[in-house]
Design a protein around this motif. Structure first.
Motif, mmCIF file in Angstrom:
data_model
loop_
_atom_site.group_PDB
_atom_site.id
_atom_site.type_symbol
_atom_site.label_atom_id
_atom_site.label_comp_id
_atom_site.label_asym_id
_atom_site.label_seq_id
_atom_site.Cartn_x
_atom_site.Cartn_y
_atom_site.Cartn_z
ATOM 1 N N THR A 1 -28.189 34.925 -24.318
ATOM 2 C CA THR A 1 -27.031 34.909 -23.426
ATOM 3 C C THR A 1 -25.739 34.837 -24.248
ATOM 4 O OG1 THR A 1 -26.998 32.498 -23.280
ATOM 5 C CG2 THR A 1 -28.268 33.678 -21.583
ATOM 6 N N LEU A 2 -24.645 35.039 -23.571
ATOM 7 C CA LEU A 2 -23.320 34.849 -24.149
ATOM 8 C C LEU A 2 -22.599 33.771 -23.356
ATOM 9 C CD1 LEU A 2 -22.052 38.522 -24.577
ATOM 10 C CD2 LEU A 2 -23.005 37.035 -26.332
ATOM 11 N N LYS A 3 -21.847 32.941 -24.068
ATOM 12 C CA LYS A 3 -20.988 31.971 -23.394
ATOM 13 C C LYS A 3 -19.559 32.351 -23.748
ATOM 14 C CE LYS A 3 -23.822 27.923 -22.804
ATOM 15 N NZ LYS A 3 -23.787 26.481 -22.787
ATOM 16 N N ILE A 4 -18.774 32.551 -22.716
ATOM 17 C CA ILE A 4 -17.395 32.982 -22.904
ATOM 18 C C ILE A 4 -16.485 32.067 -22.097
ATOM 19 C CG2 ILE A 4 -15.768 34.890 -22.578
ATOM 20 C CD1 ILE A 4 -18.219 36.774 -22.641
ATOM 21 N N GLY A 5 -15.352 31.721 -22.695
ATOM 22 C CA GLY A 5 -14.317 31.035 -21.934
ATOM 23 C C GLY A 5 -14.555 29.568 -21.664
ATOM 24 N N GLN A 6 -15.102 28.839 -22.630
ATOM 25 C CA GLN A 6 -15.267 27.395 -22.449
ATOM 26 C C GLN A 6 -13.909 26.781 -22.122
ATOM 27 O OE1 GLN A 6 -16.496 25.334 -25.976
ATOM 28 N NE2 GLN A 6 -16.681 23.382 -24.933
#
Length: 166
Positions: A124-129
């Motif tokens: 997965t990708l995590k964007i914009g924490q």
């Protein structure tokens, strides 16, 4: 809202980030003197080397590698490595507030940051924490500024102790 963390004003928060950047830049520039001393070059040559390396990580890596040369005594190496480790530990907070978008919640006006980085996970990708800009965030920055000030003083002590070009 009961129990919600207090939010400093946006201007006050930007002032804190500015102080963090000043402390960071002022302290990082002292790596020039460590490069000069460890590489056994004059300050002008060390400045060219410092400016040629375009990331903090590269500059710290250079200082650490120079300190690990056989000709550098453990008495000289240990304080240098301790200081570069301390600088590196402060980089995550500095990066958080320098590589983000500052945003306002349209519903309640709360301030927060949105990190401009992709965290590439296994599948997965995590964007914009997002991180709220509240008193706790301000305290973290104040702590980092104090630590950078202490690191700065520590570097000056190493420069004096080992006679690095100043």
């Amino acid at each position: 809202m009961k129990g919600a963390a207090h939010q400093p004003s946006f201007d006050a928060f930007l002032l804190l980030v500015g102080r963090l950047n000043y402390a960071w830049t002022n302290t990082e520039s002292l790596l020039i003197h460590l490069i000069a001393g460890l590489a056994e070059v004059d300050k002008e040559t060390a400045t060219v080397i410092f400016l040629t390396l375009n990331t903090t990580r590269a500059r710290i890596d250079l200082v650490e590698r120079l300190s690990k040369l056989d000709r550098v005594s453990a008495d000289e190496r240990e304080p240098v490595l301790a200081l570069t480790g301390r600088i590196q530990r402060q980089s995550a907070l500095r990066n958080r507030y320098n590589h983000c978008i500052y945003a306002f919640d349209p519903e309640n006006g709360n301030l927060h940051t949105i990190l401009m980085r992709i965290a590439d996970r296994k599948d997965t990708l995590k964007i914009g924490q997002s991180t709220p800009l509240n008193d706790a965030a301000a305290e973290d920055i104040e702590t980092a500024i104090s630590e950078l000030t202490a690191i700065n003083h520590g570097i000056w002590q190493v420069i004096a102790q080992f006679g690095y070009p100043a």
